[in-house]
Design a protein around this motif. Structure first.
Motif, mmCIF file in Angstrom:
data_model
loop_
_atom_site.group_PDB
_atom_site.id
_atom_site.type_symbol
_atom_site.label_atom_id
_atom_site.label_comp_id
_atom_site.label_asym_id
_atom_site.label_seq_id
_atom_site.Cartn_x
_atom_site.Cartn_y
_atom_site.Cartn_z
ATOM 1 N N ARG A 170 14.466 -16.156 -14.717
ATOM 2 C CA ARG A 170 15.799 -16.633 -15.104
ATOM 3 C C ARG A 170 15.753 -17.571 -16.305
ATOM 4 N N GLY A 171 14.596 -17.702 -16.913
ATOM 5 C CA GLY A 171 14.473 -18.534 -18.098
ATOM 6 C C GLY A 171 14.263 -20.005 -17.814
ATOM 7 N N ARG A 172 13.912 -20.351 -16.584
ATOM 8 C CA ARG A 172 13.670 -21.756 -16.240
ATOM 9 C C ARG A 172 12.186 -22.088 -16.392
ATOM 10 N N GLN A 173 11.907 -23.376 -16.438
ATOM 11 C CA GLN A 173 10.529 -23.860 -16.510
ATOM 12 C C GLN A 173 10.248 -24.661 -15.240
ATOM 13 N N PRO A 174 9.813 -24.007 -14.183
ATOM 14 C CA PRO A 174 9.708 -24.683 -12.886
ATOM 15 C C PRO A 174 8.633 -25.747 -12.794
ATOM 16 N N MET A 175 7.536 -25.592 -13.559
ATOM 17 C CA MET A 175 6.438 -26.540 -13.451
ATOM 18 C C MET A 175 6.459 -27.513 -14.624
ATOM 19 N N PRO A 176 6.459 -28.815 -14.341
ATOM 20 C CA PRO A 176 6.418 -29.799 -15.434
ATOM 21 C C PRO A 176 5.065 -29.789 -16.128
ATOM 22 N N GLU A 177 5.048 -30.298 -17.322
ATOM 23 C CA GLU A 177 3.798 -30.351 -18.082
ATOM 24 C C GLU A 177 2.775 -31.198 -17.327
ATOM 25 N N GLY A 178 1.563 -30.675 -17.253
ATOM 26 C CA GLY A 178 0.495 -31.415 -16.597
ATOM 27 C C GLY A 178 0.340 -31.133 -15.119
ATOM 28 N N LEU A 179 1.216 -30.283 -14.556
ATOM 29 C CA LEU A 179 1.106 -29.943 -13.132
ATOM 30 C C LEU A 179 1.060 -28.425 -12.997
ATOM 31 N N THR A 180 0.009 -27.925 -12.373
ATOM 32 C CA THR A 180 -0.140 -26.485 -12.161
ATOM 33 C C THR A 180 0.318 -26.119 -10.758
ATOM 34 N N THR A 181 0.524 -24.835 -10.548
ATOM 35 C CA THR A 181 0.883 -24.371 -9.210
ATOM 36 C C THR A 181 -0.253 -24.655 -8.223
ATOM 37 N N HIS A 182 -1.474 -24.554 -8.703
ATOM 38 C CA HIS A 182 -2.635 -24.873 -7.864
ATOM 39 C C HIS A 182 -2.575 -26.325 -7.394
ATOM 40 N N GLU A 183 -2.253 -27.229 -8.303
ATOM 41 C CA GLU A 183 -2.192 -28.648 -7.961
ATOM 42 C C GLU A 183 -1.029 -28.930 -7.012
ATOM 43 N N LEU A 184 0.107 -28.277 -7.234
ATOM 44 C CA LEU A 184 1.244 -28.479 -6.340
ATOM 45 C C LEU A 184 0.910 -27.996 -4.926
ATOM 46 N N ALA A 185 0.203 -26.874 -4.833
ATOM 47 C CA ALA A 185 -0.214 -26.385 -3.520
ATOM 48 C C ALA A 185 -1.141 -27.382 -2.835
ATOM 49 N N ARG A 186 -2.047 -27.979 -3.591
ATOM 50 C CA ARG A 186 -2.954 -28.977 -3.021
ATOM 51 C C ARG A 186 -2.174 -30.184 -2.519
ATOM 52 N N LEU A 187 -1.205 -30.635 -3.290
ATOM 53 C CA LEU A 187 -0.382 -31.773 -2.867
ATOM 54 C C LEU A 187 0.410 -31.428 -1.600
ATOM 55 N N GLY A 188 0.891 -30.179 -1.534
ATOM 56 C CA GLY A 188 1.611 -29.749 -0.341
ATOM 57 C C GLY A 188 0.740 -29.780 0.898
ATOM 58 N N LEU A 189 -0.493 -29.339 0.765
ATOM 59 C CA LEU A 189 -1.415 -29.361 1.901
ATOM 60 C C LEU A 189 -1.762 -30.790 2.301
ATOM 61 N N GLU A 190 -1.821 -31.693 1.332
ATOM 62 C CA GLU A 190 -2.062 -33.093 1.655
ATOM 63 C C GLU A 190 -0.904 -33.664 2.462
ATOM 64 N N ARG A 191 0.329 -33.348 2.064
ATOM 65 C CA ARG A 191 1.497 -33.818 2.822
ATOM 66 C C ARG A 191 1.507 -33.200 4.220
ATOM 67 N N LEU A 192 1.092 -31.956 4.327
ATOM 68 C CA LEU A 192 1.036 -31.302 5.627
ATOM 69 C C LEU A 192 0.057 -32.034 6.542
ATOM 70 N N ALA A 193 -1.072 -32.435 5.997
ATOM 71 C CA ALA A 193 -2.058 -33.180 6.786
ATOM 72 C C ALA A 193 -1.496 -34.523 7.231
ATOM 73 N N VAL A 194 -0.763 -35.192 6.349
ATOM 74 C CA VAL A 194 -0.130 -36.466 6.707
ATOM 75 C C VAL A 194 0.855 -36.270 7.849
ATOM 76 N N ALA A 195 1.657 -35.205 7.759
ATOM 77 C CA ALA A 195 2.636 -34.927 8.808
ATOM 78 C C ALA A 195 1.959 -34.704 10.151
ATOM 79 N N ARG A 196 0.887 -33.971 10.145
ATOM 80 C CA ARG A 196 0.207 -33.664 11.405
ATOM 81 C C ARG A 196 -0.472 -34.894 12.007
ATOM 82 N N GLN A 197 -0.934 -35.789 11.164
ATOM 83 C CA GLN A 197 -1.542 -37.017 11.668
ATOM 84 C C GLN A 197 -0.526 -37.882 12.401
ATOM 85 N N ALA A 198 0.749 -37.764 11.983
ATOM 86 C CA ALA A 198 1.809 -38.573 12.597
ATOM 87 C C ALA A 198 2.671 -37.753 13.553
#
Length: 251
Positions: A170-198
Motif C-alpha cells: 500500500r506504499g507504507r513504510q512499516p519499519m522505522p530506520e534502524g529497526l529490522t523485522t528480525h529485531e522486532l521479532a526478537r523484542l516481541g519474544l522478549e516481551r513474551l518472556a516477561v509476560a510469562r514470568q508474571a
C-alpha cells in the motif's frame, strides 16, 4: 445495536479474534465482541478513504464516542452503544481507549515511525492497550496490567510483522530506520518472556481475554528465522494452538 451485530462485524473483518472469542466461554462473549468490533472500526477508519481529512474525522468521531460514553451520553450506533455499556458497567479506562484511537493516526499517512521507540509506543497503545481493555472487561486487577500488556505487545508485534508485506504493497513504510523485522521479532519474544514470568498475577478468569494471542509465539519465531514466505500457520497448527490455549488457559 446488539452483541450479535458486533459479532458479525468481527467475524467478517477480524476472523482471528472472532475464532478466539468463539473458543472462549459463552458468558464472556458479550464483553469481548463489542470491544473487538470497536477496535476493528477504529483500525479500518484510516483505510476506507484516500482523503486524510476524512480519515481524521472518522477517528475523531470515535474519540468523541468514547468521551461521550464516559459522561453517560451513549450514541445510537451498532458498536458505540455496546461499547458505552462496557465502559459504564466494567469501568474501562477511557484514557486507554482514547490512546488506542489516537495511535491509529499513523495509519493515515505514509511517513514511517520516527524511530524504534515510536513503533514501540504504537504497538503499546494499539495491541497492548486492546488486550488490557479486554482483560479489564473480564475483571483483571490493576496488578495484572504489566503481564497483560507485555503479552499484548508481543501479540501486536507478531500481527504487525505479518502485516508488513500488505503495508508495503500500500506504499507504507512499516519499519522505522534502524529497526529490522528480525529485531522486532526478537523484542516481541522478549516481551513474551516477561509476560510469562508474571503470569501468576493474571487470574484464570481473565484468560479468555488473552486468547487473541494464540498465534503470537510461532509467528514471532517465524519472523526471527527469516525467509521470504508470508508469516502464517498451517490450518492444523492454528486449530491446535487455539484449542490448547483455550483448554489449558496457558499462554
Amino acid at each position: 445495536m446488539s452483541i450479535d451485530a458486533c459479532a458479525d462485524l468481527v467475524a467478517r473483518g477480524d476472523p482471528d479474534r472472532f475464532r478466539a472469542v468463539m473458543a472462549a466461554p459463552v458468558e464472556v462473549r458479550a464483553q469481548l465482541f463489542p470491544l473487538y468490533a470497536f477496535n476493528l472500526e477504529v483500525a479500518r477508519a484510516p483505510w476506507v478513504t484516500q482523503e486524510p481529512l476524512i480519515a481524521e474525522m472518522r477517528l475523531q468521531w470515535w474519540r468523541d464516542v468514547v468521551q461521550s460514553a464516559a459522561s453517560g451520553a451513549a450514541r445510537a450506533h451498532e458498536v458505540a452503544r455496546p461499547l458505552h455499556d462496557l465502559i459504564r458497567d466494567f469501568g474501562l479506562p477511557v484514557e486507554v481507549l482514547d490512546r488506542l484511537i489516537a495511535a491509529r493516526r499513523w495509519d493515515i499517512y505514509r511517513e514511517p515511525h520516527a524511530d524504534a521507540a515510536g513503533l514501540a509506543a504504537y504497538l503499546d497503545d494499539t495491541g497492548a492497550g486492546l488486550m488490557w481493555l479486554a482483560a479489564r472487561a473480564l475483571g483483571a486487577p490493576e496488578g495484572a496490567e504489566h503481564a497483560v500488556r507485555a503479552y499484548g505487545w508481543a501479540t501486536a508485534a507478531a500481527l504487525y510483522l505479518r502485516a508488513v508485506p500488505a503495508l508495503e504493497a500500500r506504499g507504507r513504510q512499516p519499519m522505522p530506520e534502524g529497526l529490522t523485522t528480525h529485531e522486532l521479532a526478537r523484542l516481541g519474544l522478549e516481551r513474551l518472556a516477561v509476560a510469562r514470568q508474571a503470569r501468576r498475577l493474571v487470574p484464570k478468569d481473565v484468560a479468555p481475554a488473552l486468547l487473541a494471542g494464540w498465534q503470537t509465539e510461532p509467528l514471532l519465531r517465524q519472523a526471527l528465522a527469516g525467509g521470504s514466505a508470508p508469516l502464517e500457520l498451517s490450518p492444523f497448527r492454528q486449530r491446535w494452538r487455539l484449542l490448547r490455549q483455550a483448554f489449558t488457559g496457558r499462554w
